[in-house]
Design an enzyme around this catalytic site. Structure first.
Site, PDB file in Angstrom:
ATOM      1  N   ARG A 526       0.799  -1.188   0.080  1.00 46.35           N
ATOM      2  CA  ARG A 526       0.034  -0.036  -0.084  1.00 46.35           C
ATOM      3  C   ARG A 526       0.777   1.440  -0.018  1.00 46.35           C
ATOM      4  O   ARG A 526       2.008   1.044   0.461  1.00 46.35           O
ATOM      5  CB  ARG A 526      -1.051  -0.030   1.403  1.00 46.35           C
ATOM      6  CG  ARG A 526      -1.963  -0.870   1.170  1.00 46.35           C
ATOM      7  CD  ARG A 526      -2.834  -0.900   2.412  1.00 46.35           C
ATOM      8  NE  ARG A 526      -3.519   0.384   2.795  1.00 46.35           N
ATOM      9  CZ  ARG A 526      -4.101   0.423   3.752  1.00 46.35           C
ATOM     10  NH1 ARG A 526      -4.505  -0.431   4.686  1.00 46.35           N
ATOM     11  NH2 ARG A 526      -4.908   1.580   4.000  1.00 46.35           N
ATOM     12  N   HIS A 527       0.288   2.151  -0.483  1.00 44.68           N
ATOM     13  CA  HIS A 527       1.085   3.612  -0.133  1.00 44.68           C
ATOM     14  C   HIS A 527       1.274   3.921   1.063  1.00 44.68           C
ATOM     15  O   HIS A 527       0.808   3.308   2.376  1.00 44.68           O
ATOM     16  CB  HIS A 527      -0.063   4.806  -0.993  1.00 44.68           C
ATOM     17  CG  HIS A 527      -1.284   4.872  -0.255  1.00 44.68           C
ATOM     18  ND1 HIS A 527      -1.575   5.289   0.961  1.00 44.68           N
ATOM     19  CD2 HIS A 527      -2.261   4.191  -0.617  1.00 44.68           C
ATOM     20  CE1 HIS A 527      -2.690   5.105   1.233  1.00 44.68           C
ATOM     21  NE2 HIS A 527      -3.318   4.499   0.452  1.00 44.68           N
ATOM     22  N   ASN A 533      -5.860   8.765   5.430  1.00 43.61           N
ATOM     23  CA  ASN A 533      -5.972   7.579   6.604  1.00 43.61           C
ATOM     24  C   ASN A 533      -5.938   8.182   7.967  1.00 43.61           C
ATOM     25  O   ASN A 533      -6.766   7.769   8.839  1.00 43.61           O
ATOM     26  CB  ASN A 533      -4.519   6.925   6.338  1.00 43.61           C
ATOM     27  CG  ASN A 533      -4.677   5.977   5.082  1.00 43.61           C
ATOM     28  OD1 ASN A 533      -3.539   6.053   4.279  1.00 43.61           O
ATOM     29  ND2 ASN A 533      -5.565   5.310   4.698  1.00 43.61           N
ATOM     30  N   ARG A 578      -1.054   9.674  -3.729  1.00 45.01           N
ATOM     31  CA  ARG A 578      -0.549   9.002  -2.511  1.00 45.01           C
ATOM     32  C   ARG A 578       0.548   8.038  -2.853  1.00 45.01           C
ATOM     33  O   ARG A 578       1.457   7.384  -2.221  1.00 45.01           O
ATOM     34  CB  ARG A 578      -1.490   8.554  -1.434  1.00 45.01           C
ATOM     35  CG  ARG A 578      -2.759   7.817  -2.163  1.00 45.01           C
ATOM     36  CD  ARG A 578      -3.726   7.702  -1.039  1.00 45.01           C
ATOM     37  NE  ARG A 578      -4.874   6.870  -1.238  1.00 45.01           N
ATOM     38  CZ  ARG A 578      -6.103   7.321  -1.784  1.00 45.01           C
ATOM     39  NH1 ARG A 578      -5.992   8.751  -2.177  1.00 45.01           N
ATOM     40  NH2 ARG A 578      -6.997   6.512  -2.057  1.00 45.01           N
ATOM     41  N   GLU A 599      -7.803   3.323  -6.380  1.00 43.26           N
ATOM     42  CA  GLU A 599      -8.598   2.808  -5.472  1.00 43.26           C
ATOM     43  C   GLU A 599     -10.051   2.608  -5.899  1.00 43.26           C
ATOM     44  O   GLU A 599     -10.511   3.443  -6.701  1.00 43.26           O
ATOM     45  CB  GLU A 599      -8.465   3.699  -3.864  1.00 43.26           C
ATOM     46  CG  GLU A 599      -9.494   3.136  -3.012  1.00 43.26           C
ATOM     47  CD  GLU A 599      -9.005   1.714  -2.385  1.00 43.26           C
ATOM     48  OE1 GLU A 599      -9.168   0.951  -3.008  1.00 43.26           O
ATOM     49  OE2 GLU A 599      -8.487   1.772  -1.117  1.00 43.26           O
ATOM     50  N   LYS A 628     -20.188  -6.643   1.531  1.00 46.65           N
ATOM     51  CA  LYS A 628     -19.151  -5.911   1.391  1.00 46.65           C
ATOM     52  C   LYS A 628     -18.626  -6.207   0.066  1.00 46.65           C
ATOM     53  O   LYS A 628     -18.092  -5.404  -0.681  1.00 46.65           O
ATOM     54  CB  LYS A 628     -18.121  -6.064   2.292  1.00 46.65           C
ATOM     55  CG  LYS A 628     -17.006  -4.772   2.345  1.00 46.65           C
ATOM     56  CD  LYS A 628     -16.077  -4.857   3.395  1.00 46.65           C
ATOM     57  CE  LYS A 628     -15.039  -3.620   3.453  1.00 46.65           C
ATOM     58  NZ  LYS A 628     -14.243  -3.643   4.335  1.00 46.65           N
ATOM     59  N   HIS A 665      -3.642   0.242  -3.480  1.00 46.19           N
ATOM     60  CA  HIS A 665      -4.496   0.605  -2.559  1.00 46.19           C
ATOM     61  C   HIS A 665      -5.086  -0.464  -2.050  1.00 46.19           C
ATOM     62  O   HIS A 665      -4.963  -1.489  -2.583  1.00 46.19           O
ATOM     63  CB  HIS A 665      -5.770   1.827  -3.097  1.00 46.19           C
ATOM     64  CG  HIS A 665      -5.007   2.965  -3.670  1.00 46.19           C
ATOM     65  ND1 HIS A 665      -5.069   4.200  -3.158  1.00 46.19           N
ATOM     66  CD2 HIS A 665      -4.875   2.942  -4.936  1.00 46.19           C
ATOM     67  CE1 HIS A 665      -4.448   4.808  -3.894  1.00 46.19           C
ATOM     68  NE2 HIS A 665      -4.268   4.253  -5.265  1.00 46.19           N
TER      69      HIS A 665
END
Length: 721
Positions: A526-527, A533, A578, A599, A628, A665
């Site tokens: 991830r970044h 965040n 990012r 993302e 989800k 992401h």
């Protein structure tokens, strides 16, 4: 018949020049040389190089593969007066044909008696097919977007050999193993691939024999030669549904694969109908509406055509140690990831369960009627299990066995008639080095030799078994088939395709043409922590927090150490700042931005916190909590949508032969990781992808291995999107 040959393509040439002083001197670099396209050594006709960054200029072109060797030089011209030229010092630079390489050298320009300008020059050459050129342009158009970050470029080439020591280098110890964190075994590395296939329920449920007396009778007649395989169809109950009419002749598309990618060529004596390789869309009705993610059944109704074509059986064909199980496992993983219900049935697993693991090579002799009957019986049992599973809702079954005779393949086709479509995938390998490696790996891992204490004796027995198979082997010439010829050797290969049509078979062909066995690591991370965040906000395009900036520098140090000897590695990011800022400190590798790596689109919820979503959009909050995977943000995306747009990324990762660092992401990396780890789709939104951690995935002949490095803690860890 078309054969693999590099001469059928074109040569891509890219020349890059780097000099921080050049712009200040008001000079523009050009290229001229012996070829007419380069001005035939006339500086006034030199080709200008395009400025692609503050200190980088580039000139790229495509030349015919059989062009004459061309010499060239670089020349600087005053922008105000192009007649004033400064030619680089030293000998001419040769540019041959047929090579794939990147060469870095220095160029020296004498500005005056006291001052000389030194520049870095990279010359990259690569053989490309017309298919490559079209695919590359399409990928560029669809995925590469202008950078949104000031001072950071879409493609950065900075391969300085003597790198300055960065302030952060001392913050990361030289021994990278100290950063390894425990992982849950999930990728099956080191496990015999056939053991991970479907369990033989027909044998487990009935003891050790088949309840189908008809099947056993037909198998007995097949071995004796007293009955045609057609008899199998006559003794089975009728099944509703149409089956595809028999083709009058073979229509073949050959796909030659050179180094790195596919090449399509038409056989000289064949006429190829586009209707044979493109889906017939006539008579289709409109796509049904579906809330949230598009319903898979609605998509299938529009794409798969006749009823039995919605059920697909991939039958592997090939001599032992040709990579059948490896191919079947990769196909299973890919199709499951795309959402197709897929299972892998390994006939060897059935044989070992029914007849034990201590069979010698004599069991596999073609003149051993008892052995032939026993092997055909377990093949039929595996096929029965597969067809039963398909009646329960399965979509794609993969039958993994040698299936080396026409009798065996005809039996399978008759069993499937009216129920599903069969495609044969034949794996052929003529590289003796690859075969020897595969044989020794097979003996090392196969349960057939688990009790063999003498390894070399096991190798001799397996080679004897292989010789028996070779005596009776009959290449596939019937039905729909894909032949993979020397695709795993790393030296190019060929794909032969016959009577392949439809949506899903086309996806399978494109996937197989890009697969290979070259070991290489893929690093997922991830970044660095972003300002959103820290604030717990969804989506957005914020910059890095202080902790995120520290991670970006630690990541650069890690990449420099881990990929020190990998000059052809590349860095992939999304188009969001990012990830771009996280990659910015990394030097020495090209960087590519993919819009497909952005993302998940949170739609109207973008920039909100989860508390704000719960308060302002309680129905959406509850729908997302319940499902989800399929929940789609209003005017945004679902996880299933993300998986669909990531398919080109997966194909390109499979095609790559060099290491790749993917900085993306959480939702995107969850989806990519699920592919490599063969995770069920329902688990994708729950996969843990922590901040400031690198997941190294190593792909190769033994499967997929995983290792995780935690470089630092996240100051503000969040549950993520």
């Amino acid at each position: 018949m078309a054969t693999a040959a590099s001469s059928g393509g074109h040569q891509y040439v890219s020349v890059k020049l780097e000099s921080p002083r050049l712009a200040a001197l008001d000079l523009a670099p050009h290229l001229f040389g012996s070829h007419p396209i380069a001005g035939s050594w006339d500086p006034s006709k030199a080709m200008p190089m395009e400025r692609v960054a503050d200190a980088i200029w580039e000139l790229s072109c495509v030349l015919p593969s059989r062009h004459e060797t061309m010499d060239f030089k670089l020349v600087l011209k005053q922008k105000a007066d192009s007649s004033q030229c400064i030619v680089e010092e030293g000998p001419n630079r040769p540019l041959g044909c047929g090579s794939n390489e990147v060469e870095m050298t220095d160029a020296v320009f004498k500005l005056n008696e006291k001052d000389a300008l030194e520049c870095k020059v990279w010359v990259e050459t690569e053989m490309l097919s017309p298919f490559d050129l079209a695919a590359s342009w399409k990928a560029h158009q669809e995925n590469l977007q202008p950078s949104r970050v000031r001072g950071t470029y879409d493609v950065v080439m900075d391969v300085t050999e003597s790198r300055p020591k960065n302030d952060f280098a001392s913050g990361l110890e030289l021994d990278l193993e100290k950063y390894v964190v425990p992982t849950t075994p999930s990728m099956g590395s080191g496990v015999y691939a056939a053991n991970l296939t479907e369990n033989p329920r027909s044998l487990l449920n009935t003891g050790m024999s088949s309840n189908n007396d008809t099947t056993l009778g037909i198998l007995h007649n097949l071995v004796k030669g007293d009955a045609s395989p057609d008899h199998y169809a006559n003794t089975k109950k009728d099944v509703d549904g149409r089956h595809a009419p028999q083709q009058e002749g073979h229509r073949v598309v050959f796909v030659d694969r050179g180094v790195g990618s596919p090449r399509f060529a038409r056989p000289k004596n064949e006429t190829i109908s586009t209707s044979n390789i493109k889906q017939d869309c006539e008579g289709k009705v409109g796509m049904p509406a579906a809330e949230g993610a598009v319903a898979a059944a609605a998509v299938a109704d529009q794409m798969y055509g006749p009823k039995e074509d919605r059920k697909l059986v991939i039958v592997l064909v090939g001599l032992p140690a040709r990579g059948k199980t490896f191919t079947a496992a990769k196909l299973t993983r890919y199709l499951r990831w795309l959402g197709h219900e897929t299972k892998h049935f390994n006939v060897g697993k059935y044989r070992r369960l029914k007849h034990g693991t201590n069979q010698t090579a004599d069991f596999f002799r073609g003149d051993n009627k008892e052995g032939v009957e026993a092997r055909n019986e377990v093949a039929a049992l595996a096929m029965e299990d597969m067809l039963s599973w398909m009646e329960e809702g399965g979509q794609v079954g993969i039958c993994d066995a040698t299936n080396s005779t026409r009798n065996r393949r005809n039996m399978l086709m008759k069993m499937a008639e009216g129920k599903c479509k069969i495609i044969f995938v034949e794996t052929i390998c003529n590289d003796q080095d690859v075969l020897e490696r595969n044989i020794r790996l097979k003996v090392q891992q196969s349960p057939d030799y688990a009790e063999q204490t003498d390894f070399e004796a096991g190798v001799r027995d397996f080679k004897e078994r292989l010789a028996y198979y070779e005596k009776v082997y009959e290449p596939v010439e019937e039905g729909s088939y894909i032949k993979m010829i020397d695709m795993v050797s790393g030296n190019g290969g060929q794909l032969q395709i016959n009577n392949i049509s439809g949506y899903l078979p086309g996806r399978i062909v494109f996937f197989l043409v890009n697969c290979h066995l070259t070991p290489r690591p893929i690093l997922l991370t991830r970044h660095g922590e972003s300002l959103d965040n820290v604030g717990g906000r969804i989506g957005g395009d914020s910059s890095l927090s202080e902790a995120g900036q520290i991670y970006s520098r630690k990541l650069a140090s890690f990449v420099e150490k881990r990929l020190k000897s990998e000059r052809t590695a590349s860095i992939w990011t999304s188009t969001l700042q990012r990830t771009i800022l996280t990659a910015h400190p990394i030097i020495g590798f090209p960087k590519i931005q993919w819009r497909a790596l952005d993302e998940i689109n949170a739609g109207v919820c973008d920039g909100m916190t989860y508390d704000e979503v719960k308060k302002n959009k309680p129905e959406d909050y509850e729908s997302r909590r319940k499902d989800k995977l399929r929940y789609r943000y209003p005017r945004g995306e679902s996880y299933l949508d993300v998986i669909q747009r990531l398919e080109p990324v997966i194909i390109e990762l499979e095609r790559q032969r060099s290491p790749v660092v993917v900085i993306a992401h959480q939702a995107v990396l969850r989806s990519l990781y699920a592919y490599f780890a063969d995770k069920p789709l329902e688990e994708v939104p729950k996969i843990e992808i922590p901040l400031h951690t690198i997941i190294e995935i190593k792909m190769g002949v033994t499967g997929v291995e995983e290792k995780r490095y935690k470089l630092m803690d996240a100051v503000n860890p969040t549950a993520g999107i």
